[in-house]
Design a protein around this motif. Structure first.
Motif, PDB file in Angstrom:
ATOM      1  N   MET A  21       0.828  -1.202   0.000  1.00 34.84           N
ATOM      2  CA  MET A  21       0.000   0.000   0.000  1.00 34.84           C
ATOM      3  C   MET A  21       0.867   1.258   0.000  1.00 34.84           C
ATOM      4  O   MET A  21       0.627   2.196  -0.778  1.00 34.84           O
ATOM      5  CB  MET A  21      -0.924   0.006   1.224  1.00 34.84           C
ATOM      6  N   MET A  22       1.895   1.306   0.848  1.00 34.51           N
ATOM      7  CA  MET A  22       2.751   2.491   0.930  1.00 34.51           C
ATOM      8  C   MET A  22       3.558   2.673  -0.354  1.00 34.51           C
ATOM      9  O   MET A  22       3.800   3.807  -0.791  1.00 34.51           O
ATOM     10  CB  MET A  22       3.678   2.385   2.145  1.00 34.51           C
ATOM     11  N   HIS A  23       3.981   1.579  -0.968  1.00 36.43           N
ATOM     12  CA  HIS A  23       4.698   1.660  -2.236  1.00 36.43           C
ATOM     13  C   HIS A  23       3.809   2.274  -3.307  1.00 36.43           C
ATOM     14  O   HIS A  23       4.253   3.097  -4.117  1.00 36.43           O
ATOM     15  CB  HIS A  23       5.176   0.274  -2.666  1.00 36.43           C
ATOM     16  N   CYS A  24       2.526   1.880  -3.314  1.00 32.19           N
ATOM     17  CA  CYS A  24       1.570   2.440  -4.266  1.00 32.19           C
ATOM     18  C   CYS A  24       1.337   3.923  -4.005  1.00 32.19           C
ATOM     19  O   CYS A  24       1.287   4.732  -4.938  1.00 32.19           O
ATOM     20  CB  CYS A  24       0.254   1.671  -4.194  1.00 32.19           C
ATOM     21  N   PHE A  25       1.213   4.308  -2.741  1.00 32.09           N
ATOM     22  CA  PHE A  25       1.086   5.720  -2.370  1.00 32.09           C
ATOM     23  C   PHE A  25       2.249   6.538  -2.940  1.00 32.09           C
ATOM     24  O   PHE A  25       2.049   7.554  -3.605  1.00 32.09           O
ATOM     25  CB  PHE A  25       1.062   5.874  -0.840  1.00 32.09           C
ATOM     26  N   ARG A  26       3.466   6.075  -2.678  1.00 29.33           N
ATOM     27  CA  ARG A  26       4.652   6.815  -3.121  1.00 29.33           C
ATOM     28  C   ARG A  26       4.737   6.870  -4.646  1.00 29.33           C
ATOM     29  O   ARG A  26       5.093   7.915  -5.217  1.00 29.33           O
ATOM     30  CB  ARG A  26       5.913   6.162  -2.538  1.00 29.33           C
ATOM     31  N   SER A  27       4.410   5.773  -5.306  1.00 26.79           N
ATOM     32  CA  SER A  27       4.474   5.729  -6.775  1.00 26.79           C
ATOM     33  C   SER A  27       3.487   6.707  -7.399  1.00 26.79           C
ATOM     34  O   SER A  27       3.811   7.406  -8.378  1.00 26.79           O
ATOM     35  CB  SER A  27       4.167   4.312  -7.271  1.00 26.79           C
ATOM     36  N   MET A  28       2.285   6.781  -6.845  1.00 21.88           N
ATOM     37  CA  MET A  28       1.272   7.679  -7.391  1.00 21.88           C
ATOM     38  C   MET A  28       1.657   9.137  -7.210  1.00 21.88           C
ATOM     39  O   MET A  28       1.482   9.961  -8.115  1.00 21.88           O
ATOM     40  CB  MET A  28      -0.080   7.398  -6.729  1.00 21.88           C
ATOM     41  N   ILE A  29       2.186   9.463  -6.023  1.00 21.42           N
ATOM     42  CA  ILE A  29       2.595  10.843  -5.762  1.00 21.42           C
ATOM     43  C   ILE A  29       3.755  11.239  -6.675  1.00 21.42           C
ATOM     44  O   ILE A  29       3.792  12.348  -7.227  1.00 21.42           O
ATOM     45  CB  ILE A  29       2.981  11.017  -4.278  1.00 21.42           C
TER      46      ILE A  29
END
Length: 296
Positions: free
Chosen positions: A244-252
């Motif tokens: 989930m956190m990896h997806c957050f960072r990738s999107m930002i």
């Protein structure tokens, strides 16, 4: 008719009403979140790629069949935990004092329980809505399991927990608060016996308002988790989003922090009519079932 069966039938009917009203907006939301589109671009792509307006209802069949089971689980877990908490409180005074706290905790437990049933349904729905899979829902489910294994079916379950567990507590808290008003309305409706039609439209409007308020309140602060859930579930390659956190960072990094709030307008706009329709359908069907029960 058994009262438990009445609850199940009414919950299924109410859930189906909400789904029919809200699925087109849910499809728009899924396209916005997965493709970082604006609302107009998302609607255009849905119509063009899905051969017309029926594209807004892609992926509805599977959740429509399973919605009754999800609602029955939610209300069964909620009711049993609420009764347990109230039963193990020492006195009537404390039960009354802790009532709203117990409602919130029981609602959160119901949210946690439904996540494990809802996640596979959400994965299939998102894949069909965003055209990550072309075909029937059951074929989609089998394809995910064959290609990605058990973890593929539960892709995005972590953001779903953030999205559903505590917000279900808020949802039930607001709903129970509004029910207190509804009980006063039911007392007013007895005046129908005098020939004054006080119930009817007024009662329906209160139920619709209660559902709308509860729905909007439960969605207000959790949009980023819903966005991440959709992005993770639409992706067919497990290595793209490791967590989930990896997806957050990738999107930002790719689209900026505003991408975490894609579909916010649709989500909030959808919450009011969907939950109004759900509660109106639930109350209507429950009243009919209870009428049959009373006749027997």
């Amino acid at each position: 008719m058994n009262p438990v069966l009445c609850d199940f039938i009414a919950g299924s009917f109410g859930g189906a009403c909400g789904l029919l009203v809200g699925h087109p907006m849910d499809t728009i939301k899924a396209w916005q979140q997965n493709s970082n589109y604006g609302m107009g671009s998302a609607m255009y792509n849905i119509i063009i790629r899905n051969n017309g307006l029926r594209g807004f209802y892609r992926g509805m069949y599977f959740p429509l069949l399973s919605n009754g089971a999800l609602n029955s689980v939610v209300f069964a877990v909620y009711g049993s935990h609420l009764r347990y908490l109230q039963k193990h409180t020492r006195s009537d005074r404390l039960r009354k004092a802790y009532w709203r706290k117990h409602v919130f905790l029981a609602g959160s437990m119901a949210g946690l329980a439904q996540v494990f049933l809802a996640c596979p349904i959400e994965v299939v729905k998102v894949r069909l809505q965003t055209l990550s899979f072309i075909g029937h829902p059951w074929a989609c489910l089998k394809d995910i399991f064959r290609r990605e294994g058990f973890s593929g079916i539960y892709r995005g379950i972590t953001p779903m927990m953030f999205r559903d567990v505590l917000p279900y507590g808020v949802y039930m808290y607001v709903y129970e608060y509004m029910l207190e008003i509804e009980e006063r309305l039911h007392r007013l409706s007895k005046e129908r016996l005098t020939g004054v039609p006080i119930g009817g439209a007024l009662q329906a409007s209160l139920i619709a308002t209660a559902g709308a308020v509860a729905g909007v309140a439960s969605w207000m602060f959790i949009v980023p988790f819903d966005v991440v859930k959709t992005v993770m579930q639409a992706e067919t390659d497990p290595s793209v989003h490791k967590s989930m956190m990896h997806c957050f960072r990738s999107m930002i990094k790719k689209h900026g922090w505003r991408s975490l709030f894609r579909g916010s307008l649709v989500i909030i706009a959808r919450a009011a009519p969907v939950n109004s329709a759900t509660f109106l359908g639930y109350e209507y069907c429950l009243e009919k079932c209870q009428h049959l029960l009373d006749e027997k």
